[in-house]
Design an enzyme around this catalytic site. Structure first.
Site, PDB file in Angstrom:
ATOM      1  N   GLU A 124      17.153 -99.987   7.122  1.00 46.48           N
ATOM      2  CA  GLU A 124      17.250-100.065   8.572  1.00 46.48           C
ATOM      3  C   GLU A 124      18.670-100.403   9.016  1.00 46.48           C
ATOM      4  OE1 GLU A 124      13.165-100.623   7.201  1.00 46.48           O
ATOM      5  OE2 GLU A 124      15.035-101.642   6.694  1.00 46.48           O
ATOM      6  N   PRO A 141      16.595 -97.211  -8.639  1.00 45.48           N
ATOM      7  CA  PRO A 141      15.443 -98.006  -8.193  1.00 45.48           C
ATOM      8  C   PRO A 141      15.658 -98.551  -6.790  1.00 45.48           C
ATOM      9  CG  PRO A 141      16.136 -98.623 -10.415  1.00 45.48           C
ATOM     10  CD  PRO A 141      17.210 -97.762  -9.852  1.00 45.48           C
ATOM     11  N   ARG A 142      14.568 -98.684  -6.063  1.00 43.31           N
ATOM     12  CA  ARG A 142      14.647 -99.131  -4.676  1.00 43.31           C
ATOM     13  C   ARG A 142      15.088-100.583  -4.562  1.00 43.31           C
ATOM     14  NH1 ARG A 142      15.143 -97.307   0.565  1.00 43.31           N
ATOM     15  NH2 ARG A 142      14.108 -98.720   2.020  1.00 43.31           N
ATOM     16  N   GLY A 153      24.081-100.194  -1.720  1.00 45.69           N
ATOM     17  CA  GLY A 153      24.874 -99.641  -0.631  1.00 45.69           C
ATOM     18  C   GLY A 153      25.629 -98.370  -0.965  1.00 45.69           C
ATOM     19  N   GLU A 154      25.291 -97.723  -2.085  1.00 48.94           N
ATOM     20  CA  GLU A 154      26.020 -96.528  -2.499  1.00 48.94           C
ATOM     21  C   GLU A 154      25.159 -95.269  -2.513  1.00 48.94           C
ATOM     22  OE1 GLU A 154      29.620 -97.655  -5.352  1.00 48.94           O
ATOM     23  OE2 GLU A 154      27.687 -97.828  -6.373  1.00 48.94           O
ATOM     24  N   ASN A 212      13.433 -92.047   3.335  1.00 51.70           N
ATOM     25  CA  ASN A 212      14.203 -91.125   4.161  1.00 51.70           C
ATOM     26  C   ASN A 212      14.818 -89.987   3.328  1.00 51.70           C
ATOM     27  OD1 ASN A 212      15.890 -89.936   6.062  1.00 51.70           O
ATOM     28  ND2 ASN A 212      17.430 -91.551   5.948  1.00 51.70           N
ATOM     29  N   PRO A 213      14.441 -88.711   3.616  1.00 53.19           N
ATOM     30  CA  PRO A 213      15.002 -87.584   2.872  1.00 53.19           C
ATOM     31  C   PRO A 213      16.231 -86.959   3.521  1.00 53.19           C
ATOM     32  CG  PRO A 213      13.239 -86.790   4.247  1.00 53.19           C
ATOM     33  CD  PRO A 213      13.366 -88.279   4.535  1.00 53.19           C
ATOM     34  N   LEU A 214      16.683 -87.513   4.645  1.00 52.05           N
ATOM     35  CA  LEU A 214      17.730 -86.842   5.412  1.00 52.05           C
ATOM     36  C   LEU A 214      19.117 -87.004   4.815  1.00 52.05           C
ATOM     37  CD1 LEU A 214      16.487 -87.600   9.027  1.00 52.05           C
ATOM     38  CD2 LEU A 214      16.236 -85.499   7.699  1.00 52.05           C
ATOM     39  N   GLU A 215      19.334 -88.045   4.020  1.00 54.41           N
ATOM     40  CA  GLU A 215      20.651 -88.207   3.403  1.00 54.41           C
ATOM     41  C   GLU A 215      20.940 -87.082   2.404  1.00 54.41           C
ATOM     42  OE1 GLU A 215      20.663 -92.235   2.020  1.00 54.41           O
ATOM     43  OE2 GLU A 215      21.364 -93.006   3.945  1.00 54.41           O
TER      44      GLU A 215
END
Length: 419
Positions: A59, A267-268, A308-309, A333-336
């Site tokens: 977020e 990993p998340r 953050g990468e 989110n798949p938009l990146e």
């Protein structure tokens, strides 16, 4: 009555929450450095404040373009950004430095939120997505401060959860002055759950306004040269427990077809990095870890154990699988990866981002798979058929470009409402 019970229970467990925080601080000092924020004891502000709340890293990244736009449109105001997690706060600090203020969001007791509000004195509270803490919303609205829910989404599953408590949900949503919903379905569910129809707008998702900067391109190119420019590379991003095993199984199938194939595994959650590394070794796959600066050129798996990468990491691959979707987590989110113009592969469980995935799929920029075998087949086709890979990537980027503009609509709405 329900809110009274909720607040009472939260007050009762708060001492134990603080003890747990202290215990975490023994191994993670960053967790307790700003512990006073958690009970609302933040430094007082000498400027008008716009409070932006983003729960964690995802977020925070989504909120970054909004924050930049607000800094430009309201230079008289200070942006106070809050997060629930240390990683979210650290990411915001990395993005903005001393241009904005940071704090942990207060624990959701009436007293903690009131103390926070007295010190921050915000012009407005801007909440990213659907982070609905009852006392945060009630206390802010009760202080006469408008509450805006931005990039708001409400899945069918979440709507059913709220509708179990119809009166409480209706009263909570009526405290929100503006809900900027991502899509028609989100807007409809918010109204059905109790929001004023007049307070709900459909602005689209600000995540479509993602930008691939020159800095990201340079970082991705450098990493790709380290990974091996001539080998096929796929990335499995934001993975969860229960998915990594399936992903590694798929990768073993790919290696049987092409021993040069490389998996970039992300990993998340950082607390899982070591466990995932151990799992890779159990599968008898050679491993390089980003945190250790390992040589990935001869490895079969590159573990991206950094924070953050992710946006840069996508750019170093040929094909992207977006995690949280082979298990019933709801997807990420798949938009990146789509903004990079690369094929996007997902599992069947994407209810958290239904509208976004439907737009990618209707634009022929997405492949859905059901298990490890189908995942391996989808990645292998992208590796072996460059025309297919390029067409998927082109379509994915076109879907992103076609849906841009939400950021402008949201910022215009906030600035207009603030006056």
């Amino acid at each position: 009555m329900l809110r009274f019970v909720y607040s009472t229970l939260f007050r009762l467990i708060l001492p134990f929450v603080l003890i747990r925080l202290w215990w975490q601080g023994r191994t993670s000092p960053d967790a307790v450095v700003h512990w006073r924020d958690r009970i609302g004891l933040i430094p007082r502000s000498d400027k008008p404040v716009i409070w932006v709340h983003a729960v964690s890293v995802g977020e925070t990244i989504a909120a970054a373009p909004l924050v930049r736009a607000l800094l430009e449109r309201r230079p008289d105001a200070s942006i106070l950004m809050t997060a629930m997690t240390a990683t979210g706060r650290a990411r915001a600090n990395a993005l903005f430095g001393d241009r904005i203020r940071y704090a942990y969001s207060p624990y959701d007791t009436p007293g903690s939120v009131r103390r926070f509000l007295r010190r921050a004195r915000p012009l407005a509270l801007v909440i990213m997505e659907t982070e609905l803490w009852p006392n945060m919303i009630y206390q802010t609205a009760g202080a006469g401060t408008p509450v805006y829910l931005i990039n708001a989404r409400l899945s069918e599953r979440s709507a059913r959860s709220y509708q179990r408590f119809p009166n409480a949900s209706r009263q909570l949503l009526k405290q929100i002055d503006w809900i900027a919903a991502q899509a028609d379905g989100d807007a409809r569910r918010f109204v059905e759950t109790g929001a004023h129809a007049s307070a709900v707008s459909i602005t689209g998702s600000v995540k479509f306004d993602v930008v691939v900067t020159d800095e990201l391109r340079d970082g991705a190119a450098e990493l790709r040269s380290q990974l091996g420019a001539g080998r096929p590379v796929w990335i499995a991003a934001s993975t969860h427990d229960g998915e990594d095993e399936q992903i590694l199984q798929a990768h073993r199938q790919l290696l049987a077809a092409d021993p040069q194939a490389l998996l970039v595994l992300v990993p998340r959650h950082p607390e899982r990095f070591d466990d995932v590394a151990a799992l890779v070794r159990q599968c008898n796959l050679s491993l390089a870890r980003r945190s250790e600066g390992g040589d990935a050129s001869g490895s079969q798996v590159y573990l991206a154990d950094s924070m953050g990468e992710l946006m840069m990491l996508y750019g170093a691959a040929d094909v992207a699988f977006v995690g949280g979707s082979l298990i019933e987590r709801g997807g990420h989110n798949p938009l990146e990866p789509a903004a990079w113009g690369m094929p996007v592969i997902t599992g069947p469980h994407v209810f958290n981002f239904d509208d976004i995935y439907e737009r990618l799929e209707s634009g022929a920029g997405l492949v859905r798979v059901g298990d490890a075998r189908e995942l391996a087949a989808a990645v292998d086709r992208c590796f072996s058929d460059s025309a297919h890979r390029n067409e998927l990537g082109k379509n994915a980027r076109a879907a992103v470009d076609a849906n841009r503009g939400a950021l402008t609509r949201v910022v215009d709405g906030i600035v207009e409402k603030l006056g």
